[in-house]
Design a protein around this motif. Structure first.
Motif, mmCIF file in Angstrom:
data_model
loop_
_atom_site.group_PDB
_atom_site.id
_atom_site.type_symbol
_atom_site.label_atom_id
_atom_site.label_comp_id
_atom_site.label_asym_id
_atom_site.label_seq_id
_atom_site.Cartn_x
_atom_site.Cartn_y
_atom_site.Cartn_z
ATOM 1 N N GLN A 327 0.854 -1.184 0.000
ATOM 2 C CA GLN A 327 0.000 0.000 0.000
ATOM 3 C C GLN A 327 0.894 1.240 0.000
ATOM 4 O OE1 GLN A 327 -2.403 -0.350 3.506
ATOM 5 N NE2 GLN A 327 -3.591 -2.081 2.744
ATOM 6 N N THR A 329 2.314 4.316 1.314
ATOM 7 C CA THR A 329 2.391 4.691 2.725
ATOM 8 C C THR A 329 3.300 5.893 2.913
ATOM 9 O OG1 THR A 329 2.090 2.366 3.353
ATOM 10 C CG2 THR A 329 2.994 3.833 5.028
ATOM 11 N N PHE A 334 4.488 6.396 9.164
ATOM 12 C CA PHE A 334 4.575 4.973 9.483
ATOM 13 C C PHE A 334 5.620 4.714 10.564
ATOM 14 C CE2 PHE A 334 6.932 1.017 8.522
ATOM 15 C CZ PHE A 334 5.957 0.081 8.790
ATOM 16 N N GLU A 364 6.149 9.088 0.044
ATOM 17 C CA GLU A 364 5.265 7.924 0.065
ATOM 18 C C GLU A 364 5.860 6.817 -0.790
ATOM 19 O OE1 GLU A 364 1.490 9.358 -1.242
ATOM 20 O OE2 GLU A 364 0.922 10.053 0.773
ATOM 21 N N ARG A 369 2.517 -2.806 5.306
ATOM 22 C CA ARG A 369 2.695 -2.114 6.583
ATOM 23 C C ARG A 369 2.911 -3.097 7.737
ATOM 24 N NH1 ARG A 369 0.846 3.176 6.679
ATOM 25 N NH2 ARG A 369 0.267 2.932 8.873
#
Length: 478
Positions: A327, A329, A334, A364, A369
């Motif tokens: 994904q 991120t 994060f 990004e 994750r």
């Protein structure tokens, strides 16, 4: 040159070359026989006779065309006889089967032979006496008023031995057959070298591979199709060699894994057995002691369970059986989430956590994750386990390059000796001193490496004994 063109060229040359050789030999045959038998003189005589024929009736302005009656003029007849005599020839004029005049005496049989050759510009040969002549007959029926046709015959001596057509054909046939056989043999040997030699080399290479020698290189040679075949077989050999090498490596790893599992499981299982025996033998004779034994057994069982879970996860990652859920991120957010999650636990262990971002803006990248967070937590937890200083510090850095994002976990712990730095990402690797002191499966960094490589990234370590260790992760920017 490809194989199809080679075969077409070989087949064409096996016909063209014999034909060229036959033509050259035929010309040589004619030249030699002409020199030996005087054919050149015969040709000159024939040319003179042809010219005479043209002068007489070759065109509307020729002599007999303008004045056909001159054939009966004795002076004209003498001119013809003298002109033919210059080439050793003879001349005869016939009206029907009657001789008007002739440069030689003729019998009725000779007259019949001459009449058999008559016709417009028809050439033939006849034998009169002991001499063979080449005949040029001229039919003058249309040039006179007589009812019977008049024919004029020019005869030039001709030697049948000077050129024998039958012998010439036989000679040419023999030369062509011999040249065809020689050309086939030569072309077969010459053109087959580009086919047979590479095939022999392929056969030798196949034999070596059959005997297990995968180091025998297959050289690309020969025509286009054979070079492509050699190239494909060489790729197959390399892949087979790599496959065998990988299989042997997996076998060694399997043996090492079994040894490592046995070693790492032995300690907690031995402890569990010892405490269970203590309970059975009544050594734990008070409720407090029994509870202590049971809690210890539980912790050891949890350790075994964790090791088994890590082993199963590593096996699935190694076999690519776990798909990555990537994904887009925000990498800074994060890492901050992970930092906030683990910071309280580190503080309870007396370790100060720092987070430093050198990103120039929002960054990004595609991440799984959950699994990447496990990597960060494993690295930080390793730093905690090997921390040997009271003022322990762990710093989490993030920075960027043109093509990647760099994540670094740096501590000031005990460090790792240089010979062992490259081994820490191997499964079950732990230093001998750590095996009895550090809890864990020994698969944490090996799992981290599998996950990072699943993101098409790289992971490595930089360490100095007594100063600390940095684990660096490089992830592509998507």
């Amino acid at each position: 040159m490809n194989l199809q063109r080679r075969l077409i060229l070989a087949n064409a040359l096996t016909v063209i070359i014999p034909l060229l050789i036959t033509v050259l030999c035929a010309l040589g045959f004619i030249y030699v026989t002409g020199k030996i038998a005087g054919t050149e003189q015969t040709l000159k005589n024939t040319q003179e006779m042809t010219q005479l024929t043209f002068d007489l009736v070759g065109s509307e302005e020729s002599i007999l065309r303008r004045n056909p009656e001159r054939i009966e003029d004795p002076s004209f007849q003498n001119q013809l006889i003298n002109r033919l005599a210059a080439v050793d020839g003879e001349v005869t004029a016939l009206q029907g089967d009657t001789v008007l005049f002739s440069s030689q005496k003729l019998t009725k049989i000779d007259v019949a032979k001459l009449l058999a050759t008559s016709g417009w510009f028809k050439q033939d040969t006849i034998t009169l006496g002991n001499q063979t002549y080449s005949v040029q007959p001229l039919d003058l029926a249309l040039a006179t008023d007589n009812q019977e046709s008049t024919s004029l015959f020019f005869l030039v001596p001709f030697d049948p031995a000077s050129f024998n057509l039958k012998n010439f054909i036989i000679f040419c046939a023999i030369i062509f057959v011999l040249a065809f056989i020689a050309a086939n043999v030569y072309m077969s040997r010459y053109f087959s070298r580009g086919i047979v030699f590479p095939l022999n080399n392929l056969r030798k290479a196949a034999k070596e591979i059959t005997f297990g020698n995968l180091n025998h290189e297959i050289v690309s040679e020969g025509d286009k199709e054979l070079r492509e075949l050699c190239h494909d077989l060489e790729r197959m050999r390399i892949q087979l060699k790599n496959s065998v090498h990988t299989q042997l490596k997996y076998e060694d790893n399997r043996k090492m894994m079994i040894t490592s599992i046995s070693h790492d499981l032995k300690t907690p299982v031995t402890s569990i057995k010892g405490y269970v025996e203590g309970l059975l033998d009544g050594i734990a004779n008070s409720p407090e002691k029994k509870e202590k034994y049971l809690r210890t057994i539980y912790r050891k069982a949890e350790q075994v369970d964790t090791m088994i879970d890590d082993l199963l996860l590593y096996a699935k990652l190694d076999l690519n059986q776990i798909p990555f859920n990537l994904q887009i991120t925000n990498i800074e957010e994060f890492l901050m989430d992970g930092f906030r999650e683990i910071e309280p636990e580190m503080e309870r262990n007396g370790i100060i956590m720092h987070f430093k971002s050198e990103l120039k803006g929002t960054c990004e990248i595609p991440l799984d994750r959950e699994r990447m967070m496990r990597v960060i937590m494993n690295i930080i937890d390793n730093s905690r386990k090997y921390m040997n200083k009271e003022d322990g510090r762990i710093t989490l850095y993030v920075r960027e390059t043109h093509s990647s994002v760099i994540i670094e976990v740096q501590d000031n712990g005990s460090g790792i000796p240089d010979p062992e730095v490259k081994q820490i990402f191997e499964r079950f690797y732990r230093s001998d001193q750590a095996r009895s002191e550090i809890k864990g499966s020994g698969l944490g960094l090996a799992i981290a490496k599998q996950i990072v490589e699943g993101h098409e990234g790289r992971i490595w370590a930089i360490s100095r004994v007594g100063e600390g260790t940095s684990i660096v992760i490089s992830l592509p920017r998507g």
